[in-house]
Design a protein around this motif. Structure first.
Motif, mmCIF file in Angstrom:
data_model
loop_
_atom_site.group_PDB
_atom_site.id
_atom_site.type_symbol
_atom_site.label_atom_id
_atom_site.label_comp_id
_atom_site.label_asym_id
_atom_site.label_seq_id
_atom_site.Cartn_x
_atom_site.Cartn_y
_atom_site.Cartn_z
ATOM 1 N N THR A 42 51.789 34.530 51.207
ATOM 2 C CA THR A 42 51.136 35.375 50.196
ATOM 3 C C THR A 42 49.664 34.993 50.072
ATOM 4 N N GLY B 285 46.714 37.379 51.621
ATOM 5 C CA GLY B 285 45.691 37.916 50.719
ATOM 6 C C GLY B 285 44.294 37.481 51.125
ATOM 7 N N VAL C 13 43.796 45.573 46.680
ATOM 8 C CA VAL C 13 44.515 45.847 47.937
ATOM 9 C C VAL C 13 45.014 44.532 48.545
ATOM 10 N N ILE D 14 46.101 41.818 47.061
ATOM 11 C CA ILE D 14 47.306 41.290 46.402
ATOM 12 C C ILE D 14 48.579 41.888 47.005
ATOM 13 N N PRO D 15 48.710 43.235 47.102
ATOM 14 C CA PRO D 15 49.930 43.778 47.730
ATOM 15 C C PRO D 15 50.093 43.366 49.197
ATOM 16 N N ILE D 16 48.996 43.269 49.925
ATOM 17 C CA ILE D 16 49.073 42.831 51.318
ATOM 18 C C ILE D 16 49.607 41.405 51.376
ATOM 19 N N LEU E 260 51.500 39.929 49.116
ATOM 20 C CA LEU E 260 52.906 39.940 48.715
ATOM 21 C C LEU E 260 53.824 40.425 49.832
ATOM 22 N N VAL E 261 53.381 41.429 50.566
ATOM 23 C CA VAL E 261 54.178 41.907 51.716
ATOM 24 C C VAL E 261 54.273 40.810 52.773
#
Length: 166
Positions: A48, A52, A64, A66-68, A70-71
């Motif tokens: 994570t 990020g 953008v 943060i979601p990257i 998390l994925v």
């Protein structure tokens, strides 16, 4: 910078868990098995953070990145979980003993009477152990059980696997 700190903390947790073993062992037993091991948690946090940080280094805004991150954490967490299960359930060249069956699931092959022995098959490290078994109650052939104790090199005590009613 924040993402790099998060990634570094995750990497430290991952390395410590690989060198010293799972330091959450016993603390998270109420949760689902290997999903919450320190190796998986370290991999999720590290991926994570570094995911990020990579997104930000490529010019993505924080919203953008943060979601990257998390994925990336989810993907690496799943991989660490899969790898941990593969390693723990893998076979070995050691000679199997009845002690290796302790706590393992199995299935009754020959019914177990109230005051006698039956036969169970227990899967240990990819090998099937066929052992004599005694239980506190009569069990029919096909009943799923788990080994509760070892009586001798060829015999164990078993208990039926509890299954909730629908």
């Amino acid at each position: 910078m924040t993402f790099l700190v998060i990634g570094t903390i995750g990497l430290v947790v991952l390395v410590v868990s690989l060198v010293a073993g799972d330091f959450f062992d016993g603390a998270l037993d109420a949760l689902a098995g290997d999903v919450f091991s320190s190796a998986v948690i370290g991999a999720v946090v590290a991926a994570t953070g570094f995911g990020g940080a990579t997104a930000q280094a490529l010019g993505a805004p924080t919203a953008v990145s943060i979601p990257i991150g998390l994925v990336a954490g989810g993907v690496f967490g799943w991989f660490a979980y899969w790898l941990t299960r593969l390693i723990r359930s893998g076979g070995s060249d050691d000679t199997l003993t009845t002690e290796d069956a302790l706590g393992r699931p199995g299935r009754v092959v020959t019914g177990i009477p109230a005051e006698g022995f039956g036969v169970v098959n227990i899967l240990v490290g990819g090998h099937t152990l066929r052992l004599n078994a005694r239980a506190d109650q009569p069990l029919d052939a096909g009943t799923e059980v788990h080994v509760t104790s070892v009586l001798s090199p060829t015999a164990v005590t078993v208990a039926p696997v509890w299954t909730p009613l629908p």
